[in-house]
Motif scaffolding. Structure first.
Motif: not given
Length: 290
Positions: A26-31
């Protein structure tokens, strides 16, 4: 700097990195999403000479987020409320650069002061308070990612709709107005889109370092090209690299994401500045005198 291994392990500790990597999709997608949106709007921020406005909006976003945190409400909604309010106020009152900068200079300390007040009254977890200033991308959950994605779609769609007239109005507002472009209407529309972007950025990189995503990418791109097509494309690429790279580095450390994102952004800017200087044609002695 200390030679203590514990110091370096707090910055770069990649033990069990593979297991941790599987937990932060999720964090990678958000970034990546924030990199695309921030990179796109960064081009217009630089064209319209509004880096100072980004900082002013981020302070009010911080105040809104900390106020809602104090009240036990959604920090995301608070951040959006503060950002949109500041953006619309600056857009409505600051029609000229001098007026706009004066308004921002008044809003910035007010927003920061309110945010500090709200956080000092908040008795909850210290990480929640610290994250509003320095970022907390590891805390991106599925609902948060859904909101981030929805706001990103709104911003990108809005930019695509107004892209051509906004580019014209940003590069030559007088001629654009003479050609019938609604310059005065485009200003608050752009400020609204900018406010939404800043609110998203505050949630990820913190209120103090939003400029690294919404200003630095296009500033770097403009050092190597003046093409109206390549500038936004390079800006997006730089912002995505900074965000995703910062996320990957933050995963193996005990410090917030913001130092990594800002460092990557700054290195990209320095490289682009050097490349731009090397590509610049030499100035002749006659031209220098002229």
């Amino acid at each position: 700097m200390s030679d203590d291994p514990g110091f370096w392990q707090r910055i770069f500790d990649f033990r069990d990195y593979g297991e941790l990597l599987a937990l932060v999709h999720n964090s990678l997608i958000a970034g990546a999403v924030l990199g695309v949106v921030g990179g796109l709007i960064s081009a217009f921020v630089m064209m319209r000479d509004m880096p100072f406005a980004v900082h002013g909006i981020s302070e009010l976003s911080f105040a809104g987020a900390s106020g809602f945190l104090l009240l036990g409400q959604s920090v995301v909604v608070g951040s959006l409320t503060g950002s949109i309010g500041a953006a619309l106020l600056i857009g409505a009152l600051g029609t000229r650069a001098r007026d706009r900068n004066s308004i921002i200079g008044v809003l910035m300390p007010f927003g920061l002061g309110l945010g500090v007040l709200f956080l000092s009254l908040y008795k909850g977890r210290a990480n929640n308070k610290f994250g509003l200033l320095t970022g907390q991308i590891a805390a991106v959950d599925t609902p948060h990612l859904a909101v981030l994605s929805a706001v990103s779609i709104i911003v990108v769609t809005g930019l695509l709709i107004v892209w051509r007239p906004l580019t014209f109005a940003s590069t030559d507002p007088e001629l654009a107005a003479a050609r019938g472009v609604p310059v005065r209407l485009l200003s608050p529309v752009f400020m609204l889109l900018l406010g939404l972007t800043v609110a998203m950025s505050v949630q990820i990189v913190g209120a103090l370092l939003v400029l690294s995503i919404v200003v630095t990418p296009a500033a770097a791109a403009m050092r190597v090209t003046s093409s109206p097509t390549l500038v936004p494309l390079l800006s997006v690429a730089f912002a995505v690299v900074a965000m995703v790279g910062g996320t990957l580095l933050e995963l193996g450390s005990y410090v917030p994401i913001s130092p990594y994102v800002t460092t990557i952004s700054f290195v990209i800017y320095l490289v682009c500045r050097i490349v731009g200087a090397l590509r610049a044609p030499p100035t002749s002695a006659l031209g220098a005198v002229a």
